[in-house]
Design a protein around this motif. Sequence first.
Motif, PDB file in Angstrom:
ATOM      1  N   TYR B  26      60.525  35.009  48.568  1.00 51.30           N
ATOM      2  CA  TYR B  26      61.090  34.128  47.543  1.00 51.30           C
ATOM      3  C   TYR B  26      62.419  34.734  47.103  1.00 51.30           C
ATOM      4  O   TYR B  26      62.497  35.933  46.881  1.00 51.30           O
ATOM      5  CB  TYR B  26      60.125  34.044  46.365  1.00 51.30           C
ATOM      6  CG  TYR B  26      60.507  33.052  45.293  1.00 51.30           C
ATOM      7  CD1 TYR B  26      60.295  31.694  45.483  1.00 51.30           C
ATOM      8  CD2 TYR B  26      61.059  33.471  44.098  1.00 51.30           C
ATOM      9  CE1 TYR B  26      60.637  30.781  44.496  1.00 51.30           C
ATOM     10  CE2 TYR B  26      61.394  32.559  43.106  1.00 51.30           C
ATOM     11  CZ  TYR B  26      61.181  31.215  43.309  1.00 51.30           C
ATOM     12  OH  TYR B  26      61.518  30.309  42.334  1.00 51.30           O
ATOM     13  N   PRO B  27      63.474  33.921  47.005  1.00 49.07           N
ATOM     14  CA  PRO B  27      64.790  34.509  46.721  1.00 49.07           C
ATOM     15  C   PRO B  27      64.903  35.117  45.331  1.00 49.07           C
ATOM     16  O   PRO B  27      64.476  34.509  44.355  1.00 49.07           O
ATOM     17  CB  PRO B  27      65.740  33.310  46.867  1.00 49.07           C
ATOM     18  CG  PRO B  27      64.897  32.107  46.663  1.00 49.07           C
ATOM     19  CD  PRO B  27      63.529  32.463  47.170  1.00 49.07           C
ATOM     20  N   ILE B  28      65.450  36.305  45.262  1.00 48.61           N
ATOM     21  CA  ILE B  28      65.748  36.955  43.977  1.00 48.61           C
ATOM     22  C   ILE B  28      66.876  37.951  44.197  1.00 48.61           C
ATOM     23  O   ILE B  28      66.845  38.720  45.155  1.00 48.61           O
ATOM     24  CB  ILE B  28      64.484  37.633  43.377  1.00 48.61           C
ATOM     25  CG1 ILE B  28      64.823  38.337  42.059  1.00 48.61           C
ATOM     26  CG2 ILE B  28      63.837  38.606  44.356  1.00 48.61           C
ATOM     27  CD1 ILE B  28      63.601  38.755  41.244  1.00 48.61           C
ATOM     28  N   VAL B  35      66.679  38.157  53.114  1.00 47.95           N
ATOM     29  CA  VAL B  35      65.804  37.061  53.535  1.00 47.95           C
ATOM     30  C   VAL B  35      66.604  35.882  54.080  1.00 47.95           C
ATOM     31  O   VAL B  35      66.121  35.161  54.955  1.00 47.95           O
ATOM     32  CB  VAL B  35      64.835  36.635  52.406  1.00 47.95           C
ATOM     33  CG1 VAL B  35      63.908  37.786  52.066  1.00 47.95           C
ATOM     34  CG2 VAL B  35      65.553  36.158  51.165  1.00 47.95           C
ATOM     35  N   THR B  53      58.969  29.537  53.253  1.00 52.56           N
ATOM     36  CA  THR B  53      59.731  29.448  51.994  1.00 52.56           C
ATOM     37  C   THR B  53      58.755  29.073  50.880  1.00 52.56           C
ATOM     38  O   THR B  53      58.553  27.907  50.589  1.00 52.56           O
ATOM     39  CB  THR B  53      60.837  28.376  52.068  1.00 52.56           C
ATOM     40  OG1 THR B  53      60.228  27.156  52.526  1.00 52.56           O
ATOM     41  CG2 THR B  53      61.927  28.761  53.025  1.00 52.56           C
ATOM     42  N   VAL B  54      58.168  30.083  50.287  1.00 50.29           N
ATOM     43  CA  VAL B  54      57.131  29.849  49.274  1.00 50.29           C
ATOM     44  C   VAL B  54      57.758  29.519  47.924  1.00 50.29           C
ATOM     45  O   VAL B  54      58.975  29.546  47.782  1.00 50.29           O
ATOM     46  CB  VAL B  54      56.229  31.087  49.143  1.00 50.29           C
ATOM     47  CG1 VAL B  54      55.272  31.190  50.295  1.00 50.29           C
ATOM     48  CG2 VAL B  54      57.074  32.332  49.000  1.00 50.29           C
ATOM     49  N   GLU B  55      56.889  29.242  46.933  1.00 47.37           N
ATOM     50  CA  GLU B  55      57.390  28.806  45.628  1.00 47.37           C
ATOM     51  C   GLU B  55      57.419  29.934  44.594  1.00 47.37           C
ATOM     52  O   GLU B  55      57.827  29.690  43.464  1.00 47.37           O
ATOM     53  CB  GLU B  55      56.561  27.621  45.118  1.00 47.37           C
ATOM     54  CG  GLU B  55      55.134  27.922  44.725  1.00 47.37           C
ATOM     55  CD  GLU B  55      54.192  28.052  45.917  1.00 47.37           C
ATOM     56  OE1 GLU B  55      54.658  27.940  47.064  1.00 47.37           O
ATOM     57  OE2 GLU B  55      53.006  28.294  45.693  1.00 47.37           O
ATOM     58  N   SER B  56      56.981  31.133  44.963  1.00 45.77           N
ATOM     59  CA  SER B  56      57.068  32.254  44.021  1.00 45.77           C
ATOM     60  C   SER B  56      56.767  33.539  44.775  1.00 45.77           C
ATOM     61  O   SER B  56      56.248  33.510  45.899  1.00 45.77           O
ATOM     62  CB  SER B  56      56.066  32.104  42.872  1.00 45.77           C
ATOM     63  OG  SER B  56      54.755  32.385  43.317  1.00 45.77           O
ATOM     64  N   GLU B  57      57.073  34.664  44.153  1.00 44.09           N
ATOM     65  CA  GLU B  57      56.743  35.947  44.776  1.00 44.09           C
ATOM     66  C   GLU B  57      55.231  36.133  44.881  1.00 44.09           C
ATOM     67  O   GLU B  57      54.741  36.762  45.820  1.00 44.09           O
ATOM     68  CB  GLU B  57      57.336  37.098  43.972  1.00 44.09           C
ATOM     69  CG  GLU B  57      58.827  37.260  44.127  1.00 44.09           C
ATOM     70  CD  GLU B  57      59.622  36.443  43.136  1.00 44.09           C
ATOM     71  OE1 GLU B  57      58.998  35.719  42.327  1.00 44.09           O
ATOM     72  OE2 GLU B  57      60.868  36.522  43.170  1.00 44.09           O
TER      73      GLU B  57
END
Lengths: 262, 385
Positions: B26-28, B35, B53-57
Amino acid sequence: MTFRDWYRVDRLPTIYCAGCGNGTVINCALHAVDAMAWKQEETVFVSGIGCSSRAPGYIATDSLHTTHGRALAFATGVKLARPDLHVVIFTGDGDLAAIGGNHFIHACRRNVDMTVICMNNWIYGMTGGQGSPTTPVGALSTTTPYGSAEGVFDISELAVAAGANHVARWTSYHVKELTRAIQTGLETPGFSLIEALVQCPTGYGRRNRLREVSDMIEFLKTHAMLLSRYRKMVAEGKPVPADIFTVGEFVRRNRPAMGVPP
Amino acid sequence: MMQFMEGSLAVADAVRLCRPQVISAYPITPQTHIVEALADMVANCTLDAEYITVESEFSALSACIGASAAGSRVYSATTSQGLALMFEVCFNVAGMRLPIVMTIVNRALSAPLSIWNDQQDSISLRDSGWMQLYAEDNQEATDLHYLAYRVAEDHEILLPAMVCFDGFILSHTYEPVETLSQDQVDAYLPAFRPYQRLDAADPISFGMFASPDYYMEFRYEIDRALERAKERIARAGKEFGKQFGRDYSALVEGYQLEDAETAFVAMGSLCGTVKDAIDEMRAQGKKVGLLKIRCYRPFPGPDIAKALAGVKRVAVLDKNISLGSKGAVGLEVKDALYGSGIAVYDYIVGLGGRDLKKSDIAAIAALAEKGQGDQFYGLRQEVLR
């Protein structure tokens, strides 16, 4: 007072990119808040993480800038502890529909008395344009370099299905309609969601053949279809263009709500 | 081949060569470049993997658990709040003995919100059962990924590993990095051979309930595996040196320690600054040295005690704070040196991206010589009034 009095002028200009639509949405929101004649000391803005969530930093009231996706959970706490306060949340598609999706549907289900303004730019803007749950199928992002293959969430329809009292969708082009919808949200007891589609020329537009800011605003203008018209076309069996999105008021109702001041 | 590369891209390239089969992230900020590069490789078929491409870590590491339990080599990357959100899942990964490798691009934790570097995020997961390796530069950051997979997947170990490197300071900095070829990596890192995996023909369960009669033994086994990992990391590090010329057999690495009276202890990119500062101080006749901790979990206490046996005092530079106590590294160095009579002073430095200069290192050496320590260093003066 005017909407200008709600700004923390010393914090301007905003950090938003040139051509970003978020500033327009904040302006609309503050016009609506100002029209309510609320006091600043009785109003709290809450946000999560992302471009949208920077908004409370520019507003001259108390605010909670919280963790990614959790704004509604924090806001629920504020509202139930102090039902006398007006609670307004700024959030985005990544914050609300992805990492905060669970809090979103449950806040709708509980119908907590708050107004949520979701700036949907179809992308994770602040982290650099990765695909989000609203990135259209086929759209390019930094994690979907040949186009997103996943289905999308319709944030407004989701809020209707989950039980929100008031749901409307407009865009950063439709400033009058958006302002009016936010004001209706502020007036409506229970959970209110106003989805504002916004242009993101930096993270979304330049990768998706909407290079100029005006291209994206033009897109928002020309691809928005009034919900009433859409429903009429569907009822009459007329073909609806695949690339439009609906705008208007999705629902206004009076389900039992939490946190409504007596 | 020597290439001039951004740290994140060098790490992404190393991950590609490790042939992960499933990547879930998950992008951060500041992890995104890694990623994004991996998503690009998968899309361009230069990496044969599934990219989720998930919705959270939380979902990212949970999907990694599923993929790893199903028998795949798995990768993820995160930082800061993302790692904090993974807290629950991290303990599950170690408890299920799944050899997942994850890059931590070290960043400070909220609140207040900061996207800048310190090591509070991974340090806060020190008790989770993951191995933790800290890189000083981008070369080391890439190399430690090969090593991490090799040790993690060792059937005597079977534990996850975090490869930690400093956000922005390394991740967004361009350095010359020697990249390996696929053949070279394949010769060092064999194909993943799961010890056990989900298999309908031979069903097993991961993560089941353990009653008080059994729970403690599971924790004991993880702790024993981490103890064994010290020797395996050393062995894999030595093998790496043999094959590629960079020896990582030491869990801790000394610099100018032989005759040092004051020894710094540090982890990550800070070590480079300290080494430069030491060179300057040595030129002025000061007997100072550095002990760099590359492997923080398992904690190499005896190695540290041996390396520091000859010094008069130790100045630990902690880019973290166990609030209400001291820096995490300082506490454990004190434990390692307990009974030796060597004074250990802890300095909390560089939180939330506060820069630490060579002059600061010299100032800290002077504080240690005066016997002043166990303090924050470099605070704004107004809070001290």
